[in-house]
Scaffold this motif. Structure first.
Motif: not given
Ligand code: PMP
Length: 300
Positions: A250-252, A155, A160, A214-216, A56, A189, A212, A191-194
């Motif tokens: 979900t998010g890393t 990304k 952001y 997401g890998i999670t 990614r 989504e 994004l 701010s940083a998660e699905n």
């Molecule tokens: N959406 C956004 C905008 C993100 O920044 C993230 C974190 N990388 C995710 C979703 C979740 O992605 P992942 O599970 O790959 O961390």
């Protein structure tokens, strides 16, 4: 203790790394990055889905006209070395690719060099301590722009600014995070998660269009298939989230986190919920407890 970072091909001490104030990426948000986690397991320290994160990173980099001068295998080696050099196990790894030249020039030219740094530090999780209680989400007053979907599928650091404002707004209003809608009021989504919702035993999540991948998120899809839980991508409305039986994100950096409140609507968190089934399965994967999921772990 000294902290080491990887910086353009070398491991150096953090305080020896210097970046120009003229850096294009600082001024225009042109950097691309990744967020990766490693976990201490009974079988040793392992990085979760490392190769996919680096693939990614490469995609985001190509999108922004970078040329990373290392192969995926070389990057895997550097990440492992970085963890070893810093004696890290439960950690967050942040690769960042950036332009350092010419903060005035708004286009990529041949003079622009691809810089890459990797940093790693101990990390428990964005919402550590809220795993059993869940988190409170607000609907952001900010909107995701429905065009330029590809930009938000990469990304890119500039994206952001919106996430930063959305989460800050949420915090100022005593919520943990914010869910962003587009101008058509479709759920995108956080701010940083699905985001996911569960209705009548089935799991739903927004389609990958302007979010994004997401890998999670992908992990949840695979866990659903393993546990024989129906998983579907669709266009999601706010009403569907409000009327859901369960919500999770979900998010890393956060893992799989249950939502106990969206705006004023409260969600009951039952012990035998689908969210808990997925969380338990996810934990067994990151803790190297099940043979089936060892393929996701890159032991250092
Ligand atoms: N959406 C956004 C905008 C993100 O920044 C993230 C974190 N990388 C995710 C979703 C979740 O992605 P992942 O599970 O790959 O961390």
């Amino acid at each position: 203790m000294k902290q080491f970072i990887f910086f353009n091909g070398k491991f150096i001490e953090l305080n020896k790394a210097k970046i120009s104030v003229y850096a294009n990426s600082l001024h225009y948000g042109t950097a691309v990055f990744e967020g990766i986690r490693s976990y201490k397991t009974s079988k040793g320290t392992a990085v979760f889905r490392l190769k996919e994160h680096l693939i990614r990173l490469n995609k985001s980099a190509e999108f922004m006209h970078y040329k990373i001068p290392y192969s995926i295998n070389e990057l895997i080696f550097f990440v492992k070395e970085l963890l070893k050099k810093n004696n890290l196990s439960n950690a967050y790894i942040r690769p960042i690719v950036f332009f350092e030249e010419n903060c005035i020039q708004l286009h990529k030219s041949n003079e622009f060099k691809t810089n890459i740094a990797l940093i790693a530090f101990p990390m428990k999780g964005f919402f550590a301590g809220k795993e059993s209680t869940g988190i409170k989400l607000m609907v952001s007053s900010l909107k995701r722009i429905p065009f330029n979907a590809e930009l938000f599928e990469a990304k890119v650091s500039g994206n952001y600014a919106l996430s930063f404002l959305a989460r800050t707004e949420a915090k100022l209003n005593n919520f943990d995070d914010a869910v962003l809608l587009n101008e058509k009021k479709q759920v995108m989504e956080c701010s940083a998660e699905n985001i996911f919702y569960i209705k009548k035993g089935k799991v739903f999540t927004p389609k990958i269009k302007g979010i994004l991948p997401g890998i999670t998120r992908k992990t949840v899809e695979e866990l659903c298939s393993k546990l024989k839980i129906s998983f579907k991508e669709k266009t999601v409305s706010l009403k569907e989230l409000m009327n859901a039986d369960e919500l999770f994100i979900t998010g890393t950096a956060s893992g799989i986190i249950k939502v106990n409140q969206l705006q004023k609507k409260k969600f009951k968190l039952n012990e035998d919920s689908i969210s808990n089934k997925l969380i338990n399965e996810f934990n067994s994967a990151i803790n190297a407890e099940k043979k089936d999921y060892l393929k996701w772990l890159e032991f250092i």
